[in-house]
Design an enzyme around this catalytic site. Structure first.
Site, mmCIF file in Angstrom:
data_model
loop_
_atom_site.group_PDB
_atom_site.id
_atom_site.type_symbol
_atom_site.label_atom_id
_atom_site.label_comp_id
_atom_site.label_asym_id
_atom_site.label_seq_id
_atom_site.Cartn_x
_atom_site.Cartn_y
_atom_site.Cartn_z
ATOM 1 N N LYS A 175 -6.485 -2.198 6.199
ATOM 2 C CA LYS A 175 -5.059 -2.548 6.067
ATOM 3 C C LYS A 175 -4.922 -3.772 5.150
ATOM 4 O O LYS A 175 -5.838 -4.087 4.410
ATOM 5 C CB LYS A 175 -4.465 -2.791 7.458
ATOM 6 C CG LYS A 175 -4.415 -1.534 8.311
ATOM 7 C CD LYS A 175 -3.477 -0.517 7.696
ATOM 8 C CE LYS A 175 -3.491 0.797 8.412
ATOM 9 N NZ LYS A 175 -2.783 1.849 7.710
ATOM 10 N N GLY B 179 0.824 -1.214 0.000
ATOM 11 C CA GLY B 179 0.000 0.000 0.000
ATOM 12 C C GLY B 179 0.854 1.259 0.000
ATOM 13 O O GLY B 179 0.538 2.239 -0.683
ATOM 14 N N ARG C 276 -7.930 -2.357 -1.616
ATOM 15 C CA ARG C 276 -7.742 -1.285 -0.632
ATOM 16 C C ARG C 276 -8.146 0.085 -1.196
ATOM 17 O O ARG C 276 -8.067 0.309 -2.404
ATOM 18 C CB ARG C 276 -6.291 -1.288 -0.141
ATOM 19 C CG ARG C 276 -5.986 -2.591 0.599
ATOM 20 C CD ARG C 276 -4.612 -2.621 1.169
ATOM 21 N NE ARG C 276 -4.428 -1.632 2.210
ATOM 22 C CZ ARG C 276 -3.258 -1.409 2.808
ATOM 23 N NH1 ARG C 276 -2.191 -2.100 2.434
ATOM 24 N NH2 ARG C 276 -3.157 -0.505 3.755
ATOM 25 N N ARG D 54 1.350 -9.176 9.603
ATOM 26 C CA ARG D 54 1.309 -8.815 11.028
ATOM 27 C C ARG D 54 0.354 -9.714 11.818
ATOM 28 O O ARG D 54 0.517 -9.897 13.020
ATOM 29 C CB ARG D 54 0.959 -7.343 11.201
ATOM 30 C CG ARG D 54 2.002 -6.441 10.547
ATOM 31 C CD ARG D 54 2.049 -5.048 11.089
ATOM 32 N NE ARG D 54 2.712 -4.164 10.141
ATOM 33 C CZ ARG D 54 4.027 -4.004 10.036
ATOM 34 N NH1 ARG D 54 4.842 -4.670 10.823
ATOM 35 N NH2 ARG D 54 4.541 -3.177 9.141
ATOM 36 N N ASP E 259 0.208 -0.040 13.230
ATOM 37 C CA ASP E 259 0.558 -1.396 12.790
ATOM 38 C C ASP E 259 0.789 -2.352 13.963
ATOM 39 O O ASP E 259 0.947 -3.554 13.767
ATOM 40 C CB ASP E 259 1.810 -1.354 11.905
ATOM 41 C CG ASP E 259 1.535 -0.626 10.600
ATOM 42 O OD1 ASP E 259 0.365 -0.576 10.167
ATOM 43 O OD2 ASP E 259 2.493 -0.086 10.002
ATOM 44 N N ARG F 186 -8.106 -5.883 9.781
ATOM 45 C CA ARG F 186 -7.367 -6.426 10.932
ATOM 46 C C ARG F 186 -8.223 -6.572 12.183
ATOM 47 O O ARG F 186 -7.837 -7.281 13.105
ATOM 48 C CB ARG F 186 -6.113 -5.584 11.220
ATOM 49 C CG ARG F 186 -5.031 -5.881 10.209
ATOM 50 C CD ARG F 186 -3.709 -5.243 10.552
ATOM 51 N NE ARG F 186 -2.700 -5.699 9.606
ATOM 52 C CZ ARG F 186 -1.620 -5.006 9.255
ATOM 53 N NH1 ARG F 186 -1.405 -3.820 9.782
ATOM 54 N NH2 ARG F 186 -0.756 -5.507 8.390
HETATM 55 C C1 S3P Z 1 2.784 3.632 6.404
HETATM 56 C C2 S3P Z 1 1.724 4.253 6.986
HETATM 57 C C3 S3P Z 1 0.629 3.543 7.673
HETATM 58 C C4 S3P Z 1 1.004 2.115 8.031
HETATM 59 C C5 S3P Z 1 1.702 1.420 6.897
HETATM 60 C C6 S3P Z 1 2.956 2.173 6.485
HETATM 61 C C7 S3P Z 1 3.781 4.437 5.711
HETATM 62 O O1 S3P Z 1 -0.485 3.540 6.811
HETATM 63 O O2 S3P Z 1 -0.130 1.393 8.415
HETATM 64 O O3 S3P Z 1 2.070 0.099 7.288
HETATM 65 O O4 S3P Z 1 4.883 3.936 5.435
HETATM 66 O O5 S3P Z 1 3.483 5.597 5.432
HETATM 67 P P1 S3P Z 1 -1.512 4.785 6.791
HETATM 68 O O6 S3P Z 1 -0.707 5.981 6.778
HETATM 69 O O7 S3P Z 1 -2.332 4.679 5.569
HETATM 70 O O8 S3P Z 1 -2.315 4.614 8.046
#
Ligand code: S3P
Length: 432
Positions: free
Chosen positions: A343, A95, A123, A391, A316, A347
């Site tokens: 996520k 993501g 997502r 996770r 996370d 989760r």
């Molecule tokens: C991340 C931000 C988080 C986190 C992801 C990594 C990043 O997501 O859950 O594992 O590297 O910017 P969100 O910012 O969408 O909550």
């Protein structure tokens, strides 16, 4: 190996380990260095599946990237140095790659298609499509519904915007700031709560024109950045599995070396301390991204209340926190859990499925609160599924250590997304 059999830990976790490099910082070390000018070295880059998706995407975009041991050498080509890739960019499960790279690609003069695995394709991408469109980007969800695949068409110079983020998401913030690097004038974001600030730190370090005031961040576009060597600390999100394991397994005392302790990531330390956890940062170092060694000893835990504003600081870590909460005296209430549902898996659903099968009690209230009734002496051994979520796989492994026997966790290859070698590190600390 796609399943783990994990037995109750008969004695404590002991010794020390160095957890893998930080996933968020590893992504950004390639993304932003590649569009800065000059050759640089990344030390301690995470070679997990997600960060390799970023690395391979930038190779496909014409960046020369060499891996030498635990170092990665990149030839940054400046804001206008990327070239059109041969085919679509497949980003696997990541993501962060899809959301942040979209901001960079929105500023290019060529077209790109971004795809991902089934989880990534489900997502929400509307959250980046909306601000990028406001900036004049040609970005569309190919199947509609605001989901990948995404097509990004080369547009003219982007328009600077002032954007109030509807969710506290570092990925969305980073996407808008990345596009802001290509916009005329000053692009700003305001977040409802502080989320991780690795993008702001690295952009500042590379010489971008960044202004930060609390929840407000602005970047002035069309300014070239200069590449510099980047040192990636260990990932506190990976360390969290062993923090919780050591806290709940009697007789444990461990040291986790070189863990990133950027204050926008240390929510887990504060919450575990509040729960009565004996956790101490015994040494501190690092500058752009602070790091430290963390000692954790077995402790009797008690429940706590987590507010919505704390969630982005430990987003996370919530699955493994649920394991700790199940073993803590009294109730733990986690407010503001909605983001957990979008996520790698939902989760809330997947952690509930796994921990309930092991006899824990988790109740969702009003669609945005999770209540965990703790006080378990031990959990029940069970057969559980990771649902393909790294996770969840590792959280279930930690829960198995305090069960009454041996548990079977199905679908554990996904741990390689963020923690290749997790089982080996666990076994080392267990002395098996
Ligand atoms: C991340 C931000 C988080 C986190 C992801 C990594 C990043 O997501 O859950 O594992 O590297 O910017 P969100 O910012 O969408 O909550």
């Amino acid at each position: 190996m796609n399943n783990w059999k994990i037995k109750r830990a008969e004695k404590g976790l002991r010794g020390e380990i160095t957890v893998p490099p930080d996933k968020s910082i590893s992504h950004r070390s390639v993304m932003f260095g590649a569009i800065a000018k000059g050759k640089y070295r990344i030390t301690n880059f995470l070679r997990g599946d997600d960060c390799m998706s970023t690395l391979n995407a930038f190779r496909a975009l014409g960046i020369d990237i060499r891996i030498e041991g635990d170092e990665v050498i990149v030839e940054g080509k400046g804001l206008r140095g990327l070239r059109e890739p041969q085919g679509e960019l497949y980003l696997g499960n990541s993501g962060t790659t899809m959301r942040v790279i979209s901001g960079i690609l929105a500023g290019q003069s060529f077209d790109v298609t971004l795809t991902g695995d089934d989880s990534l394709s489900g997502r929400p991408m509307g959250r980046i499509i909306e601000p990028l469109k406001l900036m004049g980007a040609g970005i569309e969800s190919m199947r509609g519904g605001g989901q990948a695949p995404l097509i990004i068409k080369g547009a003219g110079p982007l328009r600077a915007i002032d954007y109030d983020l509807p969710v506290a998401s570092a990925q969305v913030k980073s996407c808008v700031l990345s596009a802001g690097l290509y916009a005329r004038g000053r692009t700003s974001v305001r977040e409802p709560f502080q989320s991780r600030d690795h993008t702001e730190r690295i952009l500042e370090y590379l010489g971008a024109d960044i202004l930060r005031q609390g929840l407000f961040t602005a970047v002035t576009g069309e300014k070239e950045m200069t590449a510099r060597d980047i040192l990636v600390p260990g990932d506190i999100s990976s360390a969290a599995f062993f923090m919780v394991a050591a806290l709940i397994v009697k007789g444990s005392e461990i040291v986790l070396r070189n863990v990133g302790i950027n204050p926008t990531r240390t929510g887990i330390l504060h919450v575990l301390e509040r729960m009565g956890g004996d956790i101490e940062i015994v040494d501190r170092y690092g500058d752009v991204e602070p790091a430290g060694d963390i000692r954790v000893r077995h402790s009797g835990l008690k429940g706590t209340v987590i507010d919505e504003g704390e969630i982005p600081l430990l987003i996370d870590e919530i699955p493994v926190l649920c394991v700790a909460a199940s073993m803590a005296r009294g109730e733990t209430v986690i407010n503001g859990i909605k983001e957990l549902k979008v996520k790698e898996t939902d989760r809330i659903m997947t952690v509930k499925a796994g921990l309930s099968a092991m006899g824990a009690e988790l109740l969702e209230k009003d669609n945005d609160t999770l209540v965990i009734s703790g006080g378990k002496e031990r959990l029940d051994p069970a057969s559980v599924n990771s649902f393909g979520d790294h996770r969840i796989a590792m959280s279930m492994a930690v829960a198995s250590l305090v069960s009454g026997g041996e548990s079977d966790i199905e679908g554990t290859a996904c741990a390689d997304v963020s923690y290749p070698g997790f089982l080996e590190d666990l076994n080392r600390l267990l002395g098996v």
